[in-house]
Write a protein that holds these residues in place. Structure first.
Motif, short mmCIF file in Angstrom:
data_model
loop_
_atom_site.label_atom_id
_atom_site.label_comp_id
_atom_site.label_asym_id
_atom_site.label_seq_id
_atom_site.Cartn_x
_atom_site.Cartn_y
_atom_site.Cartn_z
N ASN A 116 1.73 -30.78 -20.11
CA ASN A 116 0.99 -32.00 -20.44
C ASN A 116 1.83 -32.90 -21.34
N PRO A 117 1.63 -34.21 -21.23
CA PRO A 117 2.34 -35.13 -22.12
C PRO A 117 2.13 -34.76 -23.59
N GLU A 119 3.21 -32.17 -25.13
CA GLU A 119 3.10 -30.74 -25.40
C GLU A 119 4.35 -29.95 -24.99
N ASP A 212 5.73 -35.72 -15.75
CA ASP A 212 5.29 -35.47 -14.38
C ASP A 212 6.46 -35.19 -13.44
N SER A 245 7.44 -39.24 -23.83
CA SER A 245 6.58 -38.47 -22.94
C SER A 245 6.37 -37.05 -23.45
N LEU A 249 1.79 -36.85 -29.30
CA LEU A 249 0.49 -36.24 -29.03
C LEU A 249 -0.49 -36.69 -30.10
N ARG A 299 -4.07 -42.46 -14.61
CA ARG A 299 -3.72 -41.46 -15.62
C ARG A 299 -2.35 -41.73 -16.23
N THR A 300 -1.35 -41.99 -15.41
CA THR A 300 0.01 -42.17 -15.93
C THR A 300 0.11 -43.44 -16.77
N ARG A 303 -1.46 -43.05 -20.11
CA ARG A 303 -0.56 -42.33 -21.01
C ARG A 303 0.51 -43.28 -21.56
#
Length: 325
Positions: A116-117, A119, A212, A245, A249, A299-300, A303
């Motif tokens: 996940n972005p 993380e 991704d 990316s 967080l 979603r992208t 983010r």
């Protein structure tokens, strides 16, 4: 003209693969990541393969010419040990065609998992930094350099025109989070000197190095994917895109992960704190238009908007935040 179904396209590609390579496909699993292009994991008697079909609307034949160049570089990067898929060519061509004209590529299938972005752990970021530094070093020494820049920073006038549209959209629906973020963005745009980017080095760049497009194992990178956008621009994009990316967080940056990436990168390519800050500003300027309420629909882009907000909020403190890296 009657549109073909995804199954029709898949069957054409499978038949072409059997004709070219002699492989028998006994199962195909669709992959729904990405936009417009069809993708499958093929189980064949020669092993597992990955196939990407290039959508006719998204990729004109002219655009595919540059993709072919990028895939040629990917093939050579794979040969020198950069973790990326092996491409199976046909008579020297990486992009193949079915008799009806469907365009596709075939690669090895890479194991690993997506993170996940924000993380990506310290070991993974360190390895990603190593790989990115090696990739840039090899491209700097071996890739052709007589290319025009594929992209250059938008002018202030153009950037402000987009900003005004995004602000009006946010104001119309009362999106307070975006209104506030866009007002901060406007202050930065007004005061920023675009000459900052004149000292950016030119070179080949993956240009899509976010989570991704990266597969991981527990403590390292398994594979970097999707070299389709590779172009001759500014390698600094890969530095900031990977850090933003992988390390941001909940509106905070993981400095240990960021430092790990930088340490890995510096093993083969130079990277000063000033260059790191400039790379973040460059990506921020490039992606500024995505600070829009419309980004909430994807979603992208949602983010990326989150990352833009973090950079905006910390724009004038970047040197203090990153100074000890």
């Amino acid at each position: 003209m009657e549109l073909k179904s995804s199954d029709d396209i898949l069957n054409e590609i499978i038949a072409q693969i059997e004709k070219v390579y002699g492989w028998t496909t006994y199962r195909a699993e669709p992959n729904h990541f990405g936009y417009a292009n069809l993708k499958w994991k093929l189980h064949t008697d020669a092993g597992i393969r990955f196939v990407k079909q290039y959508n006719a609307v998204r990729y004109s034949d002219h655009l595919l010419h540059s993709v072919e160049t990028a895939l040629g570089l990917q093939d050579r990067l794979h040969q020198i040990g950069i973790p990326c898929p092996k491409i199976f060519s046909d008579q020297g061509r990486y992009i193949q065609r079915t008799p009806s004209g469907e365009r596709f590529m075939v690669t090895s299938y890479c194991d690993g998992y997506m993170v996940n972005p924000g993380e990506v752990n310290v070991d993974q970021m360190y390895h990603l930094g190593q790989i990115t530094g090696r990739l840039h070093q090899w491209l700097r020494l071996n890739a052709p350099s007589n290319y025009p820049l594929h992209w250059q920073p938008e002018s202030k006038a153009s950037t402000l025109a987009t900003w005004e549209k995004n602000w009006n959209d946010a104001y119309t629906v009362g999106a307070d989070k975006y209104i506030s973020a866009l007002e901060t963005q406007r202050e930065i745009i007004d005061g920023f000197n675009l000459n900052t980017f004149q000292s950016c080095e030119e070179g080949w760049v993956h240009w899509d190095l976010f989570v991704d497009n990266i597969l991981f194992h527990s403590n390292q990178v398994s594979a970097i994917l999707d070299f389709d956008r590779m172009h001759y621009i500014y390698p600094e994009f890969d530095i900031s895109r990977a850090i933003l990316s992988g390390a941001i967080l909940e509106n905070n940056i993981n400095l240990e992960s960021t430092k790990a990436f930088v340490m890995g990168y510096r093993e083969s390519s130079p990277l000063t704190v000033a260059k790191l800050i400039r790379s973040i500003q460059l990506t921020w300027w490039k992606e500024a238009a995505w600070l829009s309420i419309k980004s909430e629909e994807y979603r992208t882009l949602r983010r990326f908007a989150h990352e833009l907000m973090w950079v905006s909020d910390n724009w004038f403190a970047l040197e203090e935040i990153l100074n000890e890296i």
